[in-house]
Design a protein around this motif. Structure first.
Motif, PDB file in Angstrom:
ATOM      1  N   LEU A  85      -7.605  -6.337  -0.317  1.00 32.32           N
ATOM      2  CA  LEU A  85      -6.249  -6.034  -0.792  1.00 32.32           C
ATOM      3  C   LEU A  85      -5.691  -7.195  -1.627  1.00 32.32           C
ATOM      4  O   LEU A  85      -6.130  -8.337  -1.485  1.00 32.32           O
ATOM      5  CB  LEU A  85      -5.328  -5.785   0.407  1.00 32.32           C
ATOM      6  N   PRO A  86      -4.727  -6.932  -2.501  1.00 36.79           N
ATOM      7  CA  PRO A  86      -4.093  -8.004  -3.269  1.00 36.79           C
ATOM      8  C   PRO A  86      -3.546  -9.101  -2.355  1.00 36.79           C
ATOM      9  O   PRO A  86      -2.926  -8.809  -1.320  1.00 36.79           O
ATOM     10  CB  PRO A  86      -2.960  -7.284  -4.006  1.00 36.79           C
ATOM     11  N   PRO A  88      -8.763  -9.333  -5.116  1.00 34.93           N
ATOM     12  CA  PRO A  88      -9.576 -10.542  -4.909  1.00 34.93           C
ATOM     13  C   PRO A  88     -10.866 -10.487  -5.721  1.00 34.93           C
ATOM     14  O   PRO A  88     -11.371  -9.404  -6.037  1.00 34.93           O
ATOM     15  CB  PRO A  88      -9.874 -10.508  -3.400  1.00 34.93           C
ATOM     16  N   GLN A  89     -11.399 -11.647  -6.048  1.00 33.59           N
ATOM     17  CA  GLN A  89     -12.672 -11.727  -6.761  1.00 33.59           C
ATOM     18  C   GLN A  89     -13.805 -11.187  -5.891  1.00 33.59           C
ATOM     19  O   GLN A  89     -13.737 -11.208  -4.659  1.00 33.59           O
ATOM     20  CB  GLN A  89     -12.958 -13.174  -7.156  1.00 33.59           C
ATOM     21  N   ASP A  90     -14.858 -10.715  -6.551  1.00 32.32           N
ATOM     22  CA  ASP A  90     -15.994 -10.118  -5.834  1.00 32.32           C
ATOM     23  C   ASP A  90     -16.582 -11.054  -4.785  1.00 32.32           C
ATOM     24  O   ASP A  90     -16.955 -10.617  -3.683  1.00 32.32           O
ATOM     25  CB  ASP A  90     -17.089  -9.705  -6.818  1.00 32.32           C
ATOM     26  N   GLU A  91     -16.670 -12.327  -5.108  1.00 30.22           N
ATOM     27  CA  GLU A  91     -17.263 -13.287  -4.166  1.00 30.22           C
ATOM     28  C   GLU A  91     -16.427 -13.372  -2.888  1.00 30.22           C
ATOM     29  O   GLU A  91     -16.977 -13.411  -1.775  1.00 30.22           O
ATOM     30  CB  GLU A  91     -17.362 -14.669  -4.820  1.00 30.22           C
ATOM     31  N   GLN A 129     -13.311  -1.005   1.710  1.00 30.63           N
ATOM     32  CA  GLN A 129     -12.726  -1.811   0.647  1.00 30.63           C
ATOM     33  C   GLN A 129     -11.795  -0.965  -0.215  1.00 30.63           C
ATOM     34  O   GLN A 129     -12.099   0.181  -0.545  1.00 30.63           O
ATOM     35  CB  GLN A 129     -13.850  -2.381  -0.223  1.00 30.63           C
ATOM     36  N   LEU A 130     -10.653  -1.530  -0.569  1.00 33.96           N
ATOM     37  CA  LEU A 130      -9.745  -0.858  -1.497  1.00 33.96           C
ATOM     38  C   LEU A 130     -10.425  -0.742  -2.857  1.00 33.96           C
ATOM     39  O   LEU A 130     -10.885  -1.730  -3.424  1.00 33.96           O
ATOM     40  CB  LEU A 130      -8.440  -1.652  -1.636  1.00 33.96           C
ATOM     41  N   THR A 131     -10.507   0.467  -3.365  1.00 33.96           N
ATOM     42  CA  THR A 131     -11.022   0.694  -4.713  1.00 33.96           C
ATOM     43  C   THR A 131      -9.945   1.411  -5.526  1.00 33.96           C
ATOM     44  O   THR A 131      -9.148   2.186  -4.989  1.00 33.96           O
ATOM     45  CB  THR A 131     -12.306   1.542  -4.700  1.00 33.96           C
ATOM     46  N   LEU A 184       0.809  -1.220   0.000  1.00 31.33           N
ATOM     47  CA  LEU A 184       0.000   0.000   0.000  1.00 31.33           C
ATOM     48  C   LEU A 184       0.849   1.280   0.000  1.00 31.33           C
ATOM     49  O   LEU A 184       0.292   2.385  -0.050  1.00 31.33           O
ATOM     50  CB  LEU A 184      -0.936   0.014   1.211  1.00 31.33           C
ATOM     51  N   GLY A 185       2.154   1.112   0.071  1.00 34.73           N
ATOM     52  CA  GLY A 185       3.039   2.266   0.033  1.00 34.73           C
ATOM     53  C   GLY A 185       3.047   3.085   1.308  1.00 34.73           C
ATOM     54  O   GLY A 185       3.435   4.264   1.304  1.00 34.73           O
TER      55      GLY A 185
END
Length: 381
Positions: free
Chosen positions: A170-171, A214-217, A197-199, A139-140
């Motif tokens: 997050l990734p 991550p996938q929406d689910e 949520q990260l957008t 996230l820096g």
């Protein structure tokens, strides 16, 4: 016309535009600090800007003040005190005013938190984002797990009322990671959590170099698991990403969501003010770059724009529908001056699609409406 009385809430937002390093997901008006901050010049500019706007306020008291950024905790306690003292000499404070300052764990020490408290800040908001080093690096952020924990402990000693910002989605994040972050944060007994949520936003590094999310689910499962844990600890969700202990919601942000008035000062700050004489609701903003803001001639040129009826309807709904329990239908006319009949067909359509609850006294999303909130809001475009 809107109900313009002392009961119409008024908040003050103060933008401090500098940060140590721009985060790759950040789309706020923030500028990396290249040299010593011009604190005194900026404080003077803020107070001069308030003087420009005093005629718009109509002698209303402030219910809240919010220092946002950027990183407001880069400023000294002395500078924050000078700002608050200057504001208090110009605008009345409500007896129960909430004064929040955002802080970055990488820019604070115990003495500075105490200075902020002594200056008049009574609520701290810590931008933790994660308590795992690999996520913080991605996230820096300029802090690590250890400094984050130290900052939370220090905040807890200095403030009775403090918020922690945390992110999910997050990734490479798992549900276990999400619960780990939340559990650690909850162990420090914060009064409020902003858990969002990260957008990926335009004009950010992540927009140009988009990480795999991550996938929406899976994100939905993260949200469900996290909300369950927060309920166990007595936190009530009152907005899309806001959770609080009883009676400790953020007054400042709730005023935004209930479409109250706010004056924004500082580089790039935005305002929405209702005129008592005409009932017109106007918006205006400041020049964005700190260098331009410190130039009195450039700073004084702003052009208030009357918000159209179409935009008032959409902006009211854009904010109000974020509230978990919604708002009373009467608030729509009180805040916009527009008859409820104007949007009645859309309300009925949303109710028929099970996006709004069927209650003539409330405008409130259903569980389905909360999950498909963007679709619900777009109905009012």
């Amino acid at each position: 016309m809107p109900m313009i009385t002392n009961a119409l809430p008024l908040s003050l937002y103060i933008h401090i535009p500098w940060c140590v390093r721009k985060c790759p997901y950040c789309d706020f008006n923030s500028h990396e600090m290249k040299q010593a901050l011009p604190e005194e010049l900026y404080v003077n500019a803020l107070l001069q800007e308030i003087d420009q706007h005093l005629s718009l306020i109509e002698d209303r008291p402030l219910i809240s003040i919010f220092f946002g950024g950027g990183t407001p905790s880069l400023f000294s306690g002395r500078a924050i005190a000078a700002i608050l003292d200057g504001v208090a000499k110009r605008i009345k404070f409500d007896n129960h005013i909430e004064i929040t300052l955002e802080a970055n764990p990488g820019t604070i020490d115990e003495g500075r938190f105490q200075d902020f408290y002594q200056a008049g800040v009574n609520r701290l908001s810590l931008g933790i984002q994660s308590l795992q080093d690999d996520k913080l690096k991605m996230l820096g952020r300029i802090h690590d797990h250890t400094s984050a924990i130290r900052a939370i402990q220090t905040a807890r000693q200095a403030f009775n009322n403090f918020n922690l910002d945390l992110m999910f989605g997050l990734p490479n994040q798992t549900i276990s990671d999400v619960i780990h972050d939340l559990q650690q944060a909850l162990d420090f007994s914060p009064t409020h959590l902003s858990w969002y949520q990260l957008t990926i936003e335009p004009n950010t590094y992540f927009y140009r170099h988009t990480p795999v999310l991550p996938q929406d689910e899976l994100i939905w499962e993260m949200q469900q698991a996290g909300q369950s844990l927060l309920r166990e600890y007595g936190f009530k969700q009152y907005e899309v990403s806001a959770y609080s202990q009883a009676l400790l919601e953020c007054k400042h942000n709730r005023n935004y969501w209930e479409f109250g008035d706010y004056l924004g000062i500082g580089a790039g700050a935005h305002s929405k003010i209702t005129c008592a004489k005409t009932g017109e609701i106007k918006r205006f903003s400041q020049v964005k770059h700190p260098r331009d803001y410190l130039d009195a001639e450039k700073r004084k040129h702003f052009s208030p724009q009357i918000i159209s009826e179409k935009d008032l309807i959409f902006e009211f709904m854009l904010n109000a529908l974020r509230l978990t329990d919604g708002v009373r239908t009467s608030l729509f006319t009180k805040r916009t001056g527009i008859s409820l009949a104007k949007i009645q067909p859309i309300l009925q359509q949303a109710q028929s699609r099970d996006l709004l609850i069927k209650d003539d006294n409330m405008i409130c999303p259903t569980e389905l409406g909360k999950r498909f909130l963007n679709d619900l809001i777009e109905m009012f475009l």
